[in-house]
Structure formats: structure tokens, C-alpha cells
Scaffold this active site. Structure first.
Site, PDB file in Angstrom:
ATOM      1  N   GLY A  93      38.885  84.662  52.826  1.00 54.55           N
ATOM      2  CA  GLY A  93      38.509  83.659  53.816  1.00 54.55           C
ATOM      3  C   GLY A  93      38.413  84.185  55.230  1.00 54.55           C
ATOM      4  N   VAL A  98      54.770  84.444  53.585  1.00 54.02           N
ATOM      5  CA  VAL A  98      55.203  84.341  54.983  1.00 54.02           C
ATOM      6  C   VAL A  98      56.349  83.365  55.173  1.00 54.02           C
ATOM      7  CG1 VAL A  98      52.960  85.035  55.926  1.00 54.02           C
ATOM      8  CG2 VAL A  98      53.454  82.590  55.549  1.00 54.02           C
ATOM      9  N   TYR A 106      49.831  68.818  59.070  1.00 54.06           N
ATOM     10  CA  TYR A 106      48.953  69.877  59.582  1.00 54.06           C
ATOM     11  C   TYR A 106      48.835  69.769  61.104  1.00 54.06           C
ATOM     12  CZ  TYR A 106      44.829  72.911  59.922  1.00 54.06           C
ATOM     13  OH  TYR A 106      43.960  73.926  60.237  1.00 54.06           O
ATOM     14  N   LYS A 115      50.190  72.700  63.665  1.00 50.88           N
ATOM     15  CA  LYS A 115      49.266  73.445  64.524  1.00 50.88           C
ATOM     16  C   LYS A 115      49.536  73.198  66.006  1.00 50.88           C
ATOM     17  CE  LYS A 115      46.900  75.692  61.453  1.00 50.88           C
ATOM     18  NZ  LYS A 115      46.956  77.172  61.383  1.00 50.88           N
TER      19      LYS A 115
END
Length: 262
Positions: free
Chosen positions: A20, A67, A166, A170
Site C-alpha cells: 500500500g 507495532v 480512527y 489520528k
């Protein structure tokens, strides 16, 4: 044709670099001479890195790493450093989103988004900074650039989908860029965020395939009249990775075709 920037002799680590947008960024940096460390949960990330190395004649390493696990991230950074050298560029492209009505979102789904998008970003920044600071003891001229891939969703609420986790993650990533950018400025590490709008990434294409009616709604809200392509993103990341942006830190750059301007 893009304006070339000489990144030879540097090493860049890209989390979520196995496919991606992360891989597109990695390939662009490699095309300008940077050695590449790809961190991803995908089992074929080492083969992907080998393909980048062959295509662009640069050193590259691919490490399987989640991660969400700080110790795994640190081990992955150590493996990259051992194989191709101390990283002076970090791009945090690992990220997910989960859709759902907020009243019904499970604690596990909420936590997974924050663990990957926010915690994983911080762990990568921490490993990067600690290793670069240690290397500066031998070479005081070393400088670093961290580029956090945030989202325009740090500033606005996407519609018609529900993505509270989300948005929250962010917004935190963009503030993290500001905070770390200030904290690490004196040590020669710049930290900036890129806030893309709707980009034709693998993740977005999957959503569009599952929800074909969304594509038209999204595109109709973009003044530029189209969704972003990887080529629209990589040039900005290349600039932020280069010394040409040496006085730019603790900022977030929106790249959305005008979406957030209306």
C-alpha cells in the site's frame, strides 16, 4: 518526473511498509538512493524488501514486526540497524480503521485501533530517537526526520461512515508530531505529520469494494474531483525526509484535494 533528492547514504524505516501507501513511500525513497527498512506484520515483507533492493540497487531489510509490541518494535529497529545502518528517516505508515456505531464498538476493537495507530506510532518514534541519539555521540552532525502518516480525519469527521476510534487516534498522532517535534528539535530530529484525505490505498480500495456506493459520495465531496493517488503523497514525504525541509518541524500538512477547506 519528480524532482530528485539525493538520499544516498541514508537509511529510512517505514512501518506498514510491506504494501500500500507504505510500500509506495519506501519505493520512492529508494529511488532517490535511501536504504530501506520495511516493518510489517505481513509474512512476505522480507521478500518485498529484497525486491526493492534489486530494483533500486539500495540496501534493504524486511522485518516482521507488530507495532503494538514495544519490545518487538525495538528488536526490529535493531535488526535494521545491524543490516543496513542507523536510520535517519522514519515514516510511520502502519494503521487501521474499524467502522461501527460508537455505542456498539467493543472495547477490543477500540483498543486495537489505538494500539496500532497511536501506540505503535509512538513506539517507533521512541526506538528511532533513542538509536539516533546514541549514534550522535559518535557523529554530532547526524540529523533525523520523522514523518507520521496521520489523516485529515484528525481535523474533521468523515461521513457517512462512523469511525470515532480512527478520528481520535489520528488527532492524537498529529498532536504527537507537534509535541515530539518541539521536544526533539534541539537534538536535530524533526517530526512532522502528513494528513492525507481519501487516498487510493489498499485499505481504501477494500472499503470501496465492500461499499461501492461510498466511492461516489467521497469523490463528490472533494473539490479536486478525484481521490488521491500514491504519487500525490510520496513527493511530500520525500521533501520532509530531505534537508530541504530542514527548518520545518512540529507541523501537520493536509493533503486532501481541498476536502477540509469546505
Amino acid at each position: 518526473m519528480h524532482m530528485p533528492i539525493d538520499l544516498r547514504g541514508t537509511t529510512a524505516i517505514i512501518t506498514g511498509g510491506g504494501r500500500g501507501l507504505g510500500l509506495a513511500i519506501a519505493r520512492d525513497l529508494a529511488s532517490n538512493g535511501a536504504g530501506i527498512g520495511l516493518l510489517d506484520v505481513l509474512p512476505d515483507v522480507a521478500a518485498t524488501a529484497a525486491a526493492v533492493a534489486t530494483e533500486f540497487s539500495v540496501p534493504a531489510a524486511g522485518i516482521i514486526s507488530d507495532v503494538r509490541d514495544a519490545s518487538a518494535v525495538e528488536a526490529a529497529f535493531g535488526a535494521v540497524q545491524e543490516q543496513i545502518g542507523v536510520a535517519t528517516t522514519l515514516v510511520t505508515a502502519a494503521g487501521i480503521t474499524i467502522w461501527g456505531e460508537s455505542a456498539k464498538v467493543t472495547p477490543d476493537d477500540w483498543q486495537r485501533v489505538l494500539d496500532i495507530n497511536l501506540n505503535g506510532t509512538f513506539y517507533a518514534c521512541q526506538s528511532f530517537a533513542n538509536r539516533l541519539h546514541a549514534a550522535q555521540a559518535a557523529d554530532a552532525d547526524l540529523r533525523g526526520s520523522i514523518i507520521l502518516i496521520s489523516s485529515m480525519s484528525a481535523r474533521i469527521v468523515n461521513v457517512p461512515q462512523f469511525q470515532a476510534s480512527y478520528h481520535a487516534s489520528k488527532a492524537a498522532v498529529s498532536m504527537l508530531a507537534k509535541s515530539l517535534g518541539v521536544e526533539w528539535a534541539a537534538s536535530g530530529i524533526r517530526v512532522n505529520a502528513v494528513e492525507p484525505g481519501y487516498m487510493l490505498s489498499d485499505m481504501t480500495r477494500e472499503f470501496m469494494d465492500a461499499n461501492p456506493d461510498l466511492a461516489g459520495q467521497w469523490q463528490g465531496l472533494i473539490p479536486a474531483g478525484r481521490m488521491g493517488e500514491p504519487a500525490d503523497l510520496v513527493g511530500l514525504v520525500r521533501f520532509l525526509a530531505s534537508p530541504e525541509s530542514g527548518y520545518l518541524t512540529a507541523q501537520s500538512v493536509v493533503l486532501d484535494g481541498g476536502y477540509t477547506a469546505i
